[in-house]
Enzyme design. Sequence first.
Site, PDB file in Angstrom:
ATOM      1  CB  CYS A  89      -0.913  -0.001   1.224  1.00  0.00           C
ATOM      2  SG  CYS A  89      -2.005   1.430   1.309  1.00  0.00           S
TER       3      CYS A  89
ATOM      4  CD  GLU B  99      -0.949  -2.573  -5.251  1.00  0.00           C
ATOM      5  OE1 GLU B  99       0.007  -2.183  -5.964  1.00  0.00           O
ATOM      6  OE2 GLU B  99      -0.889  -2.646  -4.021  1.00  0.00           O
TER       7      GLU B  99
END
Length: 323
Positions: free
Chosen positions: A2, A160
């Site tokens: 992340c 992502e």
Amino acid sequence: MCGRTVVSGDSKTLARRCTYSNRNAESVQPKWRSISTNRREERESSDNDANENQQVRKTSEHFFEPSFNIGPQSKLPVLVSSLNLLTDLREDEKSSDDERCLTAMRWGLQREFMKDSSTKYSTFNCRAETLLTGPSQSQLFKQPLSRGFRCAVVVDGFFEWKTSAEDKKQKQPYFVHAPQSKEFEGKFETAEDKDEYRKMLVMAGIYNPVKTAEGETENTCTIITVESSHDLKWLHHRMPAILPDDGSIQKWLDAKSVSTNEALKLLSPFSGLQFYPVDSKVGNIRCNEPSNLERVVVSRKRKGEKESKLMLNWLKSAKTSSN
């Protein structure tokens, strides 16, 4: 992993979204607090004149502003146990509405020895599996964790990137967020009148206070990651450790009652997150606008399509040359 997050609400909106049930089963909004703010200081400030009080209130309402492309070294909104910040209060002074609070922390955990080190440390994420027994890089997080410096990072979601199997240089970004009500399935509105319906993504983290060059205390944090769930493995092999409900959040934050080993059992792959493709402009950290959350249509190229186009262009070029 992340490495980019989104927070679309300001301080007041975040407090409302983080409403929780306290020990008296009352719905409470966590208060925003700075590192040095505590209830005794707030009581003492009540003796100041009205202008000073107005300035204190104004400052407390501006802990956080919306940001649609947050990267490491920027500030993140974080939930912590109030006992970790309100250290100078007697037990009889700690009310039930002070069980947890919100504060802004710099993303990327720092340790004091890192200031004078020539080694470059990547500390915006850490692996849950190696927090206690991992290599030297993981040991950066062991001491803060053992001291009970557990936190919960609160965001709308994170970006992502999916790498193309045909072209490693081609990456498609996706926005991953918490499951929403039916009204928000397949979309993610940012209109202010919709804020109250939005569920936040709460991620387990560790924080550590350090002294700045100016001698002030600054809290820094990292987001813990775990193996991806089966429905996210296609996107990336790691994902943030999600705290899916109020009970898990409470246990993670309560370092005084819940041991480190027990708390780590809360961290496991979480299934059910929602996601959709977004524009590649989000790869530029300077691109910070609500349109970052707009869904885009991804063109799916068939295998060999790129090579076919190259051959077609070559044939056209050859034909033109012959003429």
